[in-house]
Write an enzyme that holds these catalytic residues in place. Structure first.
Site, mmCIF file in Angstrom:
data_model
loop_
_atom_site.group_PDB
_atom_site.id
_atom_site.type_symbol
_atom_site.label_atom_id
_atom_site.label_comp_id
_atom_site.label_asym_id
_atom_site.label_seq_id
_atom_site.Cartn_x
_atom_site.Cartn_y
_atom_site.Cartn_z
ATOM 1 N N SER A 59 -3.344 10.953 -2.516
ATOM 2 C CA SER A 59 -4.618 11.653 -2.726
ATOM 3 C C SER A 59 -5.596 10.706 -2.976
ATOM 4 C CB SER A 59 -4.478 12.609 -3.717
ATOM 5 O OG SER A 59 -5.590 13.278 -3.806
ATOM 6 N N GLU A 60 -6.303 10.334 -2.111
ATOM 7 C CA GLU A 60 -7.570 9.440 -2.276
ATOM 8 C C GLU A 60 -8.617 9.993 -3.081
ATOM 9 O OE1 GLU A 60 -5.262 7.952 0.953
ATOM 10 O OE2 GLU A 60 -6.253 9.738 0.699
ATOM 11 N N GLN A 82 -5.446 2.164 0.381
ATOM 12 C CA GLN A 82 -4.604 1.503 1.256
ATOM 13 C C GLN A 82 -5.041 1.039 2.566
ATOM 14 O OE1 GLN A 82 -0.730 3.160 2.878
ATOM 15 N NE2 GLN A 82 -0.172 2.252 1.033
ATOM 16 N N PHE A 83 -6.079 1.527 3.015
ATOM 17 C CA PHE A 83 -6.931 1.121 4.303
ATOM 18 C C PHE A 83 -8.244 1.724 4.026
ATOM 19 C CE2 PHE A 83 -2.479 0.459 5.990
ATOM 20 C CZ PHE A 83 -2.711 -0.732 6.927
ATOM 21 N N ALA A 84 -9.212 1.000 4.324
ATOM 22 C CA ALA A 84 -10.630 1.454 4.427
ATOM 23 C C ALA A 84 -10.626 3.014 5.033
ATOM 24 C CB ALA A 84 -11.448 0.632 4.841
ATOM 25 N N ASP A 85 -10.091 2.969 6.054
ATOM 26 C CA ASP A 85 -9.978 4.165 6.954
ATOM 27 C C ASP A 85 -9.682 5.564 6.063
ATOM 28 O OD1 ASP A 85 -9.010 1.726 8.168
ATOM 29 O OD2 ASP A 85 -9.606 2.743 10.293
ATOM 30 N N PRO A 89 -11.453 11.129 2.330
ATOM 31 C CA PRO A 89 -11.436 12.052 1.486
ATOM 32 C C PRO A 89 -11.925 11.948 0.028
ATOM 33 C CG PRO A 89 -9.196 11.883 2.818
ATOM 34 C CD PRO A 89 -10.287 10.513 2.779
ATOM 35 N N HIS A 129 -6.796 2.299 11.273
ATOM 36 C CA HIS A 129 -6.286 1.407 10.379
ATOM 37 C C HIS A 129 -7.168 -0.112 10.596
ATOM 38 C CE1 HIS A 129 -2.609 3.527 10.666
ATOM 39 N NE2 HIS A 129 -2.409 3.181 9.380
#
Length: 337
Positions: A59-60, A82-85, A89, A129
């Site tokens: 949950s970003e 975990q990844f900028a993509d 959220p 990603h």
């Protein structure tokens, strides 16, 4: 001094910060027991315990929201997306809460927090990603945005970011995690060497936020870049045989406009290089600033070399990137004006 990859330098920055200050906490998806998908946090939970380095739900918005609350309470969270993509959220929390809390509270609260994110392509990660979303953050008042290009700067900038009293977006080019790349997809990644600034001081040090680095001096044209594209710009200048002055911005906000001005006033020409899509990319802001500040000294229009204005093309990744050949053409074009 120790030779480190960027991953090792980033890990060392968090280690040094956590050792110096008990208020520094690290958390995110898989960053605890597993050590992060790129192993940037490996060993931190074992050393500092699960109350200071811990895993979170996927949950970003929750990760960043919790960090804002902790920062308001006096802690200094350094969280990983975990990844900028995956940051979208959490974008509302970053923009509506973290960036504004100092102003909304009239200085009673600050968001002394860092949001770390692997950014950019080069690992064939596809559309979900590989994005470079720095312009989404540089547009937001109240945020600082950092993009290192080498291990030495990565460690010093991250320590400075953790010690800063305002929220910092820390974008880590994953194409550089294990070594620099010369910009050609058919050549292997070379190991870091002292000439690549792979020598990283042990212990505590900082690289000031808002101070650019002139990585190559020249008189013919100024090249402005950051992250992975610093190395590709160097390759392009060498391939084209151009006496280019290359500036590694390091921090996009705050921006070292004075170093940019001094260079462009000397060379009279400017090429901006970044990996993100062209339209509304940070290069547009750089071009506008150079135009505003150096107009009467310019000998040619400011050129931008960037990614395509398309969704990230997995199958055409290396054509999408600004490569040395494409950058070299832009250099020749501004020199011929």
């Amino acid at each position: 001094m120790t030779r480190r990859t960027m991953i090792e330098a980033i890990r060392d920055a968090m280690d040094v910060s956590m050792e110096r200050n008990d208020d520094v906490v690290v958390f995110g998806e898989d960053v605890g027991f597993f050590g992060g998908v790129f192993r940037c946090t490996a060993g931190l939970q074992k050393k500092y315990g699960p109350s200071r380095c811990f895993d979170t739900p996927i949950s970003e918005a929750g990760i960043v929201g919790a960090a804002i609350g902790m920062a308001g309470y006096g802690l200094r969270p350094c969280v990983e997306i975990q990844f900028a993509d995956y940051v979208y959220p959490a974008y509302d929390q970053i923009v509506s809460e973290a960036a504004r809390i100092r102003y909304r509270s009239n200085g009673q609260f600050t968001a002394s927090m860092v949001v770390r994110m692997p950014t950019g392509g080069g690992i064939f990660g596809g559309q979900t990603h590989s994005q470079s979303p720095e312009a989404l953050f540089t547009h937001v008042a109240g945020l600082k945005t950092v993009v290192p290009s080498n291990p030495h700067d990565a460690k010093g900038l991250l320590i400075a970011a953790i010690e800063d009293d305002d929220p910092v977006i820390f974008l880590e080019p994953k194409r550089l995690y294990n070594g620099p790349f010369d910009g050609y997809h058919d050549r292997p990644v070379k190991p870091w060497s002292s000439s690549d600034l792979g020598e990283v001081p042990d212990g505590h040090y900082t690289v000031p936020l808002g101070k650019a680095n002139v990585v190559r001096e020249g008189k013919a044209v100024t090249m402005l870049s950051y992250g992975t594209m610093v190395h590709v710009s160097l390759a392009a200048a060498e391939a084209a045989g151009v006496d280019a002055e290359i500036i590694d911005l390091r921090t996009l906000v705050p921006l070292d406009l004075e170093t940019i001005k001094q260079s462009v006033l000397k060379t009279g020409r400017c090429v901006v290089v970044h990996e993100a899509t062209l339209t509304s990319g940070f290069g547009a802001e750089l071009a506008a600033l150079v135009q505003d500040e150096c107009f009467f000294h310019l000998e040619a229009p400011v050129r931008r070399v960037a990614g395509w204005d398309t969704p990230y093309p997995h199958a055409q990744e290396w054509d999408y990137f600004p490569g040395p050949d494409r950058i070299a053409r832009a250099l020749q074009e501004v020199l011929e004006v």
